[in-house]
Design a protein around this motif. Structure first.
Motif, PDB file in Angstrom:
ATOM      1  N   ARG A 127      -5.821 -30.105   5.119  1.00 41.66           N
ATOM      2  CA  ARG A 127      -5.638 -28.937   5.727  1.00 41.66           C
ATOM      3  C   ARG A 127      -6.697 -28.027   5.791  1.00 41.66           C
ATOM      4  N   CYS A 128      -7.633 -28.073   4.438  1.00 40.19           N
ATOM      5  CA  CYS A 128      -8.516 -26.946   4.403  1.00 40.19           C
ATOM      6  C   CYS A 128      -9.691 -27.722   5.314  1.00 40.19           C
ATOM      7  N   MET A 129     -10.232 -28.808   5.244  1.00 38.03           N
ATOM      8  CA  MET A 129     -11.188 -29.497   6.053  1.00 38.03           C
ATOM      9  C   MET A 129     -10.807 -28.937   7.477  1.00 38.03           C
ATOM     10  N   GLU A 130      -9.896 -29.259   8.017  1.00 34.20           N
ATOM     11  CA  GLU A 130      -9.338 -28.759   9.440  1.00 34.20           C
ATOM     12  C   GLU A 130      -9.393 -27.486   9.711  1.00 34.20           C
ATOM     13  N   ARG A 131      -8.918 -26.597   8.739  1.00 34.98           N
ATOM     14  CA  ARG A 131      -9.143 -25.148   9.193  1.00 34.98           C
ATOM     15  C   ARG A 131     -10.656 -24.660   8.936  1.00 34.98           C
ATOM     16  N   GLU A 132     -11.425 -25.160   8.428  1.00 29.16           N
ATOM     17  CA  GLU A 132     -12.956 -24.793   8.247  1.00 29.16           C
ATOM     18  C   GLU A 132     -13.985 -25.726   8.930  1.00 29.16           C
ATOM     19  N   LYS A 133     -13.369 -26.537  10.007  1.00 36.83           N
ATOM     20  CA  LYS A 133     -14.419 -27.559  10.662  1.00 36.83           C
ATOM     21  C   LYS A 133     -15.379 -26.879  11.205  1.00 36.83           C
ATOM     22  N   ASP A 134     -15.322 -25.744  11.663  1.00 36.58           N
ATOM     23  CA  ASP A 134     -16.340 -25.335  12.308  1.00 36.58           C
ATOM     24  C   ASP A 134     -17.381 -24.344  11.533  1.00 36.58           C
ATOM     25  N   GLY A 135     -16.973 -24.298  10.296  1.00 34.80           N
ATOM     26  CA  GLY A 135     -17.417 -23.253   9.225  1.00 34.80           C
ATOM     27  C   GLY A 135     -18.374 -24.120   8.444  1.00 34.80           C
ATOM     28  N   SER A 136     -17.919 -24.292   7.254  1.00 36.53           N
ATOM     29  CA  SER A 136     -18.441 -24.765   6.009  1.00 36.53           C
ATOM     30  C   SER A 136     -18.640 -26.004   6.336  1.00 36.53           C
ATOM     31  N   HIS A 137     -19.484 -26.825   5.406  1.00 33.85           N
ATOM     32  CA  HIS A 137     -19.576 -28.407   5.713  1.00 33.85           C
ATOM     33  C   HIS A 137     -19.562 -28.957   4.290  1.00 33.85           C
ATOM     34  N   MET A 138     -18.682 -28.590   3.687  1.00 34.35           N
ATOM     35  CA  MET A 138     -18.026 -29.194   2.374  1.00 34.35           C
ATOM     36  C   MET A 138     -17.634 -30.428   2.479  1.00 34.35           C
ATOM     37  N   THR A 139     -18.043 -31.198   1.399  1.00 32.04           N
ATOM     38  CA  THR A 139     -17.554 -32.826   1.328  1.00 32.04           C
ATOM     39  C   THR A 139     -15.999 -32.641   0.801  1.00 32.04           C
ATOM     40  N   GLU A 140     -15.316 -33.739   0.768  1.00 34.05           N
ATOM     41  CA  GLU A 140     -14.017 -33.580   0.408  1.00 34.05           C
ATOM     42  C   GLU A 140     -14.002 -33.261  -1.128  1.00 34.05           C
ATOM     43  N   LYS A 141     -14.866 -33.867  -1.976  1.00 39.19           N
ATOM     44  CA  LYS A 141     -15.009 -33.729  -3.293  1.00 39.19           C
ATOM     45  C   LYS A 141     -15.198 -32.136  -3.526  1.00 39.19           C
ATOM     46  N   GLU A 142     -16.160 -31.553  -2.843  1.00 38.05           N
ATOM     47  CA  GLU A 142     -16.567 -30.030  -3.071  1.00 38.05           C
ATOM     48  C   GLU A 142     -15.151 -29.316  -2.736  1.00 38.05           C
ATOM     49  N   MET A 143     -14.361 -29.662  -1.743  1.00 41.46           N
ATOM     50  CA  MET A 143     -13.336 -28.952  -1.340  1.00 41.46           C
ATOM     51  C   MET A 143     -12.056 -29.204  -2.369  1.00 41.46           C
ATOM     52  N   LYS A 144     -12.037 -30.380  -2.862  1.00 44.95           N
ATOM     53  CA  LYS A 144     -11.073 -30.649  -4.165  1.00 44.95           C
ATOM     54  C   LYS A 144     -11.243 -29.463  -5.255  1.00 44.95           C
ATOM     55  N   LYS A 145     -12.735 -29.399  -5.546  1.00 43.98           N
ATOM     56  CA  LYS A 145     -12.943 -28.663  -6.674  1.00 43.98           C
ATOM     57  C   LYS A 145     -12.701 -27.271  -6.183  1.00 43.98           C
ATOM     58  N   ARG A 146     -12.868 -26.651  -5.046  1.00 39.58           N
ATOM     59  CA  ARG A 146     -12.466 -25.316  -4.727  1.00 39.58           C
ATOM     60  C   ARG A 146     -11.192 -25.099  -4.782  1.00 39.58           C
ATOM     61  N   ILE A 147     -10.469 -25.965  -4.437  1.00 41.42           N
ATOM     62  CA  ILE A 147      -8.825 -26.004  -4.281  1.00 41.42           C
ATOM     63  C   ILE A 147      -8.652 -25.776  -5.859  1.00 41.42           C
ATOM     64  N   GLU A 148      -9.130 -26.517  -6.742  1.00 39.50           N
ATOM     65  CA  GLU A 148      -8.673 -26.621  -8.196  1.00 39.50           C
ATOM     66  C   GLU A 148      -9.177 -24.979  -8.613  1.00 39.50           C
ATOM     67  N   ARG A 149     -10.247 -24.687  -8.275  1.00 39.78           N
ATOM     68  CA  ARG A 149     -10.747 -23.378  -8.728  1.00 39.78           C
ATOM     69  C   ARG A 149      -9.781 -21.996  -8.357  1.00 39.78           C
ATOM     70  N   ILE A 150      -9.634 -22.247  -7.099  1.00 39.78           N
ATOM     71  CA  ILE A 150      -8.703 -20.976  -6.658  1.00 39.78           C
ATOM     72  C   ILE A 150      -7.214 -21.000  -7.404  1.00 39.78           C
ATOM     73  N   ASP A 151      -6.784 -22.216  -7.458  1.00 42.18           N
ATOM     74  CA  ASP A 151      -5.332 -22.230  -7.919  1.00 42.18           C
ATOM     75  C   ASP A 151      -5.540 -22.008  -9.451  1.00 42.18           C
ATOM     76  N   SER A 152      -6.623 -22.393 -10.239  1.00 40.57           N
ATOM     77  CA  SER A 152      -6.675 -21.757 -11.469  1.00 40.57           C
ATOM     78  C   SER A 152      -6.686 -20.455 -11.706  1.00 40.57           C
ATOM     79  N   SER A 153      -7.485 -19.733 -10.801  1.00 43.47           N
ATOM     80  CA  SER A 153      -7.425 -18.454 -10.874  1.00 43.47           C
ATOM     81  C   SER A 153      -6.147 -17.948 -10.404  1.00 43.47           C
ATOM     82  N   ARG A 154      -5.582 -18.230  -9.586  1.00 40.91           N
ATOM     83  CA  ARG A 154      -4.145 -17.547  -9.150  1.00 40.91           C
ATOM     84  C   ARG A 154      -3.307 -17.757 -10.403  1.00 40.91           C
TER      85      ARG A 154
END
Lengths: 208, 208
Positions: A131-158
């Motif tokens: 879902r995140c890759m889809e949403r940002e497909k024209d924006g950032s160029h994160m790898t899936e691994k980076e995206m996973k890390k980002r998801i985990e970081r944001i959820d930890s913060s929440r």
């Protein structure tokens, strides 16, 4: 008055659930205007407010503040000022007396006394990444691994921010009235069913 | 074919949710006939089967059997015979190809390959105690404290039995598609909303 609060894992589609629920039910939907109001209330730049409250700058904050929200009244830092402002803004929304949907913003905790219907939206990691890759497909160029890390970081913060304002356990089903797993779901299609459930819940004698 | 499996905390009204969902959706509802079929399959008395599978005689069973269901094929005890029979009975139900609702019986694990819609029904302890006291008001004369103990014992047994057949984490929201908190709810009123949600879920492209 009927209030729906939505907490969600990053990438689970929770914000879209909130917007569409508000549409289907004809409720007010609060989102960016909350950041705007907090910015006015705290006299801090909107972009700064947004990054402080969204991004995950909470790691360095002592978690022991958890249940002593009172002491926040004396601004000790920008973060405490923001949390105080957030609290006031969210309470002001409730005082308007309109049916509404609020995504995030600790609204479930702040408005506990108003007996909101509390939803938690979650999904399996692969689904959130897609879902995140889809949403940002024209924006950032994160790898899936980076995206996973980002998801985990944001959820930890929440999770941490929720604890900070004295909340129930973020993401634990006991803290919510309904927990919706969106793995493999088209949000648009499942929202009417959630709306029906919520209508029935309010009509089955829950405090309004 | 659409299969709905329901797991539930004792006293949360999960069985009533199951019955009413089957009614509203015009699905087959499987309950006591499963015990009956297991009794035939295992050649054991129905009352005995029921008490073994319902009551919580699982405490003494080594939990390390968790992921080695294959070894159950050689009957080592009545319990393993019963679990093997349960598995066969539940798979036979699925093979019939009818839309159905199955409450408990590890059906969520056994039928994983059929992509069932998995519900978990739960409630706050005070709500579960009230529901149980209400249900048994002409029967037993348990105190609230005794009832609480009973609820905890039965749920421990369900959790353990779920682990025993190699299941996901019993009661953890990640193991389900929808988790419904029935605290303060009249089951009859909330079921149509759940039914709408499930219809939308199946229609939004989930394997059938």
């Amino acid at each position: 008055m009927r209030i729906i609060t939505i907490n969600r894992e990053f990438g689970s589609g929770g914000r879209e659930v909130g917007k569409r629920l508000a549409d289907v039910l004809h409720y007010r939907y609060y989102d960016s205007e909350i950041i705007n109001a907090i910015s006015l209330e705290s006299n801090m730049d909107e972009g700064y407010v947004s990054s402080m409250l969204e991004s995950g700058s909470f790691w360095d904050f002592p978690i022991t503040y958890g249940n002593t929200f009172a002491s926040f009244a004396e601004p000790q830092s920008n973060l405490t000022r923001l949390l105080v402002a957030e609290r006031r803004v969210i309470l002001d929304i409730a005082k308007k007396g309109e049916n509404c949907v609020i995504v995030g913003r600790n609204a479930d905790e702040i408005l506990h006394g108003y007996h909101p219907f509390k939803i938690f939206v979650y999904a399996e990691m692969h689904s959130k990444i897609t879902r995140c890759m889809e949403r940002e497909k024209d924006g950032s160029h994160m790898t899936e691994k980076e995206m996973k890390k980002r998801i985990e970081r944001i959820d930890s913060s929440r999770r941490r921010r929720n604890q900070l304002v004295g909340g129930g356990k973020w993401g634990a089903k006991e803290s919510y009235n309904l927990c919706v797993n969106t793995t493999g779901c088209e949000i648009k299609k499942i929202v009417p069913g959630i709306a029906d459930y919520i209508k029935a819940w309010f009509e089955s004698g829950h405090a309004e």
